[in-house]
Design a protein around this motif. Structure first.
Motif, PDB file in Angstrom:
ATOM      1  N   ARG A   1       0.851  -1.187   0.000  1.00 49.11           N
ATOM      2  CA  ARG A   1       0.000   0.000   0.000  1.00 49.11           C
ATOM      3  C   ARG A   1       0.887   1.238   0.000  1.00 49.11           C
ATOM      4  NH1 ARG A   1      -3.408  -3.332   3.716  1.00 49.11           N
ATOM      5  NH2 ARG A   1      -2.095  -2.636   5.412  1.00 49.11           N
ATOM      6  N   THR A   2       0.314   2.369  -0.380  1.00 47.88           N
ATOM      7  CA  THR A   2       1.035   3.640  -0.411  1.00 47.88           C
ATOM      8  C   THR A   2       1.685   3.924   0.947  1.00 47.88           C
ATOM      9  OG1 THR A   2      -0.556   4.484  -2.018  1.00 47.88           O
ATOM     10  CG2 THR A   2       0.790   6.121  -0.869  1.00 47.88           C
ATOM     11  N   GLY A   3       2.922   4.362   0.891  1.00 45.37           N
ATOM     12  CA  GLY A   3       3.650   4.684   2.114  1.00 45.37           C
ATOM     13  C   GLY A   3       4.507   3.544   2.637  1.00 45.37           C
ATOM     14  N   PHE A   4       4.416   2.372   2.024  1.00 46.15           N
ATOM     15  CA  PHE A   4       5.201   1.202   2.446  1.00 46.15           C
ATOM     16  C   PHE A   4       6.114   0.776   1.302  1.00 46.15           C
ATOM     17  CE2 PHE A   4       1.472   1.191   5.058  1.00 46.15           C
ATOM     18  CZ  PHE A   4       1.872   0.670   6.286  1.00 46.15           C
ATOM     19  N   ILE A   5       7.185   0.069   1.635  1.00 46.97           N
ATOM     20  CA  ILE A   5       8.067  -0.490   0.610  1.00 46.97           C
ATOM     21  C   ILE A   5       8.173  -1.994   0.819  1.00 46.97           C
ATOM     22  CG2 ILE A   5       9.409   1.617   0.223  1.00 46.97           C
ATOM     23  CD1 ILE A   5      11.616   0.362   1.976  1.00 46.97           C
ATOM     24  N   LEU A   6       8.389  -2.696  -0.273  1.00 48.04           N
ATOM     25  CA  LEU A   6       8.475  -4.150  -0.243  1.00 48.04           C
ATOM     26  C   LEU A   6       9.807  -4.572   0.360  1.00 48.04           C
ATOM     27  CD1 LEU A   6       6.749  -6.580  -1.119  1.00 48.04           C
ATOM     28  CD2 LEU A   6       8.008  -6.578  -3.274  1.00 48.04           C
ATOM     29  N   GLY A   7       9.749  -5.486   1.310  1.00 43.40           N
ATOM     30  CA  GLY A   7      10.940  -5.996   1.963  1.00 43.40           C
ATOM     31  C   GLY A   7      11.752  -6.885   1.045  1.00 43.40           C
ATOM     32  N   SER A   8      12.939  -7.218   1.467  1.00 40.49           N
ATOM     33  CA  SER A   8      13.865  -8.022   0.654  1.00 40.49           C
ATOM     34  C   SER A   8      13.329  -9.435   0.401  1.00 40.49           C
ATOM     35  CB  SER A   8      15.242  -8.103   1.331  1.00 40.49           C
ATOM     36  OG  SER A   8      15.111  -8.661   2.631  1.00 40.49           O
ATOM     37  N   ASP A   9      12.376  -9.888   1.221  1.00 39.35           N
ATOM     38  CA  ASP A   9      11.799 -11.214   1.003  1.00 39.35           C
ATOM     39  C   ASP A   9      10.764 -11.216  -0.136  1.00 39.35           C
ATOM     40  OD1 ASP A   9       9.650  -9.881   2.152  1.00 39.35           O
ATOM     41  OD2 ASP A   9       9.395 -11.298   3.802  1.00 39.35           O
ATOM     42  N   GLY A  10      10.431 -10.032  -0.649  1.00 40.14           N
ATOM     43  CA  GLY A  10       9.482  -9.934  -1.763  1.00 40.14           C
ATOM     44  C   GLY A  10       8.041 -10.193  -1.345  1.00 40.14           C
ATOM     45  N   ARG A  11       7.778 -10.256  -0.043  1.00 41.37           N
ATOM     46  CA  ARG A  11       6.428 -10.563   0.458  1.00 41.37           C
ATOM     47  C   ARG A  11       5.931  -9.585   1.518  1.00 41.37           C
ATOM     48  NH1 ARG A  11       6.728 -17.064   1.045  1.00 41.37           N
ATOM     49  NH2 ARG A  11       4.507 -16.815   1.377  1.00 41.37           N
ATOM     50  N   SER A  12       6.833  -9.138   2.368  1.00 44.00           N
ATOM     51  CA  SER A  12       6.393  -8.276   3.475  1.00 44.00           C
ATOM     52  C   SER A  12       6.645  -6.801   3.154  1.00 44.00           C
ATOM     53  CB  SER A  12       7.118  -8.671   4.767  1.00 44.00           C
ATOM     54  OG  SER A  12       8.518  -8.539   4.600  1.00 44.00           O
ATOM     55  N   CYS A  13       5.775  -5.960   3.713  1.00 43.60           N
ATOM     56  CA  CYS A  13       5.887  -4.509   3.482  1.00 43.60           C
ATOM     57  C   CYS A  13       6.346  -3.831   4.759  1.00 43.60           C
ATOM     58  CB  CYS A  13       4.525  -3.959   3.049  1.00 43.60           C
ATOM     59  SG  CYS A  13       3.952  -4.665   1.485  1.00 43.60           S
TER      60      CYS A  13
END
Length: 179
Positions: free
Chosen positions: A166-178
């Motif tokens: 969602r807006t305001g979040f970035i995707l973590g290195s695991d490609g699943r968590s924000c």
């Protein structure tokens, strides 16, 4: 797949995967202002209305087999488009009527009803609902769609997925968590 129209710098009908990848133009010539769009999911055809050219046309999912269904004044101000069985259904914004048009030859144009302020039309019928098979965005045991913490989008096929945030979040290195 996601199908859509665009009439910005260059008018076109396009398709892409649900995650926005593999964007492909399927119609990019002889088109001016495509608006309403409908899909024949069984036969894999895309129908659209061009409000500048006063035409209703069709192509297959690859942009082949293009032909005009109907053209002229009787379809001048159409918005919304739905396909069901042998007919296309649309809204005429001039007189707020629901039109039914034979999708194979453009004949048998009938005004079915009048609705104040109608801008869109959909046909809901059990036979038009495709069977849902198991897919990559199904909810996992932890209640997360496709294992994604925010948004799961189907990718190139029903077995592949892309996670988004969602807006305001970035995707973590695991490609699943924000984060």
């Amino acid at each position: 797949k996601l199908f859509f129209t665009d009439y910005g710098n260059a008018a076109k009908v396009e398709r892409c995967d649900m995650d926005g990848m593999n964007r492909t133009w399927i119609v990019d010539s002889g088109i001016e202002r495509p608006t309403a769009l409908a899909l024949d999911l069984i036969n894999k055809y895309v129908y659209w209305v061009d409000i500048y050219l006063d035409s209703m046309e069709v192509v297959d999912y690859q942009g082949r087999k293009r032909h005009t269904i109907i053209k002229g004044r009787q379809i001048r101000h159409l918005c919304g488009l739905a396909v069901f069985e042998n007919y296309l259904y649309t809204v005429n914004t001039d007189n707020l009527s629901i039109l039914r048009i034979n999708r194979y030859n453009g004949t048998d144009v009938q005004s079915l009803a009048r609705l104040d302020n109608a801008k869109e039309i959909r046909v809901y019928q059990k036979r038009t609902q495709t069977a849902v098979r198991s897919h990559a965005c199904e909810v996992d045991p932890y209640g997360m769609p496709g294992g994604c913490s925010h948004i799961c989008l189907l990718s190139s096929n029903y077995k592949a997925r892309t996670c988004r945030c969602r807006t305001g979040f970035i995707l973590g290195s695991d490609g699943r968590s924000c984060k």
